[in-house]
Scaffold this motif. Sequence first.
Motif, PDB file in Angstrom:
ATOM      1  N   CYS A   1       0.825  -1.207   0.000  1.00 10.49           N
ATOM      2  CA  CYS A   1       0.000   0.000   0.000  1.00 10.49           C
ATOM      3  C   CYS A   1       0.858   1.256   0.000  1.00 10.49           C
ATOM      4  O   CYS A   1       0.541   2.243  -0.644  1.00 10.49           O
ATOM      5  CB  CYS A   1      -0.928  -0.025   1.222  1.00 10.49           C
ATOM      6  SG  CYS A   1      -2.028   1.399   1.342  1.00 10.49           S
TER       7      CYS A   1
ATOM      8  N   PRO B   1       2.866   2.629  -4.834  1.00 14.91           N
ATOM      9  CA  PRO B   1       2.642   3.896  -5.545  1.00 14.91           C
ATOM     10  C   PRO B   1       3.931   4.664  -5.804  1.00 14.91           C
ATOM     11  O   PRO B   1       4.123   5.221  -6.870  1.00 14.91           O
ATOM     12  CB  PRO B   1       1.709   4.651  -4.586  1.00 14.91           C
ATOM     13  CG  PRO B   1       1.022   3.576  -3.807  1.00 14.91           C
ATOM     14  CD  PRO B   1       2.062   2.521  -3.622  1.00 14.91           C
TER      15      PRO B   1
ATOM     16  N   ALA C   1      -1.769   7.426 -14.083  1.00 16.85           N
ATOM     17  CA  ALA C   1      -2.196   7.996 -12.794  1.00 16.85           C
ATOM     18  C   ALA C   1      -3.481   7.342 -12.326  1.00 16.85           C
ATOM     19  O   ALA C   1      -3.659   7.060 -11.133  1.00 16.85           O
ATOM     20  CB  ALA C   1      -2.390   9.510 -12.937  1.00 16.85           C
ATOM     21  N   ALA C   2      -4.409   7.074 -13.257  1.00 13.09           N
ATOM     22  CA  ALA C   2      -5.667   6.418 -12.890  1.00 13.09           C
ATOM     23  C   ALA C   2      -5.420   5.001 -12.402  1.00 13.09           C
ATOM     24  O   ALA C   2      -6.025   4.547 -11.418  1.00 13.09           O
ATOM     25  CB  ALA C   2      -6.614   6.418 -14.088  1.00 13.09           C
TER      26      ALA C   2
ATOM     27  N   LEU D   1      -2.674   3.911 -11.048  1.00 11.05           N
ATOM     28  CA  LEU D   1      -2.021   4.002  -9.741  1.00 11.05           C
ATOM     29  C   LEU D   1      -3.044   4.243  -8.630  1.00 11.05           C
ATOM     30  O   LEU D   1      -2.988   3.628  -7.558  1.00 11.05           O
ATOM     31  CB  LEU D   1      -0.981   5.131  -9.768  1.00 11.05           C
ATOM     32  CG  LEU D   1      -0.170   5.331  -8.489  1.00 11.05           C
ATOM     33  CD1 LEU D   1       0.637   4.084  -8.171  1.00 11.05           C
ATOM     34  CD2 LEU D   1       0.753   6.539  -8.646  1.00 11.05           C
ATOM     35  N   LEU D   2      -4.000   5.127  -8.895  1.00  8.76           N
ATOM     36  CA  LEU D   2      -5.031   5.423  -7.912  1.00  8.76           C
ATOM     37  C   LEU D   2      -5.909   4.199  -7.651  1.00  8.76           C
ATOM     38  O   LEU D   2      -6.263   3.899  -6.504  1.00  8.76           O
ATOM     39  CB  LEU D   2      -5.898   6.589  -8.404  1.00  8.76           C
ATOM     40  CG  LEU D   2      -7.048   7.012  -7.462  1.00  8.76           C
ATOM     41  CD1 LEU D   2      -6.492   7.445  -6.116  1.00  8.76           C
ATOM     42  CD2 LEU D   2      -7.865   8.138  -8.100  1.00  8.76           C
TER      43      LEU D   2
ATOM     44  N   LEU E   1      -4.046   1.742  -5.487  1.00  6.11           N
ATOM     45  CA  LEU E   1      -3.989   2.220  -4.110  1.00  6.11           C
ATOM     46  C   LEU E   1      -5.311   1.970  -3.392  1.00  6.11           C
ATOM     47  O   LEU E   1      -5.341   1.495  -2.249  1.00  6.11           O
ATOM     48  CB  LEU E   1      -3.659   3.723  -4.098  1.00  6.11           C
ATOM     49  CG  LEU E   1      -3.574   4.372  -2.713  1.00  6.11           C
ATOM     50  CD1 LEU E   1      -2.503   3.704  -1.868  1.00  6.11           C
ATOM     51  CD2 LEU E   1      -3.293   5.867  -2.850  1.00  6.11           C
ATOM     52  N   GLU E   2      -6.426   2.261  -4.051  1.00  9.84           N
ATOM     53  CA  GLU E   2      -7.734   2.038  -3.446  1.00  9.84           C
ATOM     54  C   GLU E   2      -7.991   0.555  -3.192  1.00  9.84           C
ATOM     55  O   GLU E   2      -8.552   0.167  -2.169  1.00  9.84           O
ATOM     56  CB  GLU E   2      -8.827   2.621  -4.342  1.00  9.84           C
ATOM     57  CG  GLU E   2      -8.814   4.141  -4.415  1.00  9.84           C
ATOM     58  CD  GLU E   2      -9.867   4.675  -5.375  1.00  9.84           C
ATOM     59  OE1 GLU E   2     -10.423   3.842  -6.142  1.00  9.84           O
ATOM     60  OE2 GLU E   2     -10.138   5.894  -5.373  1.00  9.84           O
TER      61      GLU E   2
ATOM     62  N   GLN F   1      -6.051  -0.536  -0.159  1.00  8.69           N
ATOM     63  CA  GLN F   1      -6.672  -0.025   1.055  1.00  8.69           C
ATOM     64  C   GLN F   1      -7.901  -0.858   1.444  1.00  8.69           C
ATOM     65  O   GLN F   1      -8.139  -1.130   2.624  1.00  8.69           O
ATOM     66  CB  GLN F   1      -7.064   1.447   0.858  1.00  8.69           C
ATOM     67  CG  GLN F   1      -5.869   2.393   0.800  1.00  8.69           C
ATOM     68  CD  GLN F   1      -6.273   3.821   0.485  1.00  8.69           C
ATOM     69  OE1 GLN F   1      -7.357   4.064  -0.060  1.00  8.69           O
ATOM     70  NE2 GLN F   1      -5.405   4.776   0.807  1.00  8.69           N
TER      71      GLN F   1
END
Length: 262
Positions: free
Chosen positions: A16, A20, A38-39, A41-42, A45-46, A49
């Motif tokens: 987590c 990134p 970038a999308a 990567l986001l 990350l989500e 989480q």
Amino acid sequence: MNPKVVRIRSFAMALCFTAPFALAEAQMASGGLSPNAAADLLFQLETLQQEVQSLRGQLEDQGHELKLMKENQRDRYIDLDKRISLLMSASASEPKYSSAPAPRVEQSVTQTSVEKVNNSTNTLVASPLAPISLQPPTAQAQQAYNDAYNLIRQRNFDEAETAFSKFVKDYPDNSLTGNGYYWLGEVKLVQGKSKEAIEAFSTVIQNFPGHSKEQDSLYKLGTVSDQLGDTAKAKSYLQDVIRRFPNSKAAKLAAGYLSKIK
């Protein structure tokens, strides 16, 4: 805490926080992050989480279940400890006044006792009548019983279970055999063997009707049935204690327990 879950959680937390940055450095080295990168990567990350939150939920559930198990085991130990303390504080030890032969009972009365137990609980399997008269224990049987009973006093429950199991097998029809089955049930309860404890308590009722431990065995059958989730059976046993032994200590305990059952 489960080591596997801890490792998974640590791995997920590491990903987590490190994934990134690693991906970002790679993208920056190649000329910056594109919108798609970038999308992605986001999204990663989500996802990580969410996985961490899921693992935390599993850990909380396991912690709650472990707490309930510990509380249940502690309650069983306290219950047996109280009974042992009461016996130890008495002026005469329990084995001494249990050694007298059981009074003679007419066969018709014995038959009636068995039928009352079967009709009121609908849970005990029909068994042969108990002997009309139980024999007093021999010196060897008395010593074996005392040795097993002393193991309970010493809180040596593993050896006590073995000793009482051997006692009821070696001496199946004397006046201490019913006591042996009862204490075997108590020891199995402390060890978390609820179903085996039910078998031991049921044996007292089926094979030794009118025994001094019958009322206590009925009460224990009620409480253990409730712990196993069979509320209807638990109420039946406890109500039977109150109906058949209204002035006994077991009846008072049964009434108190019944008031707490929903």
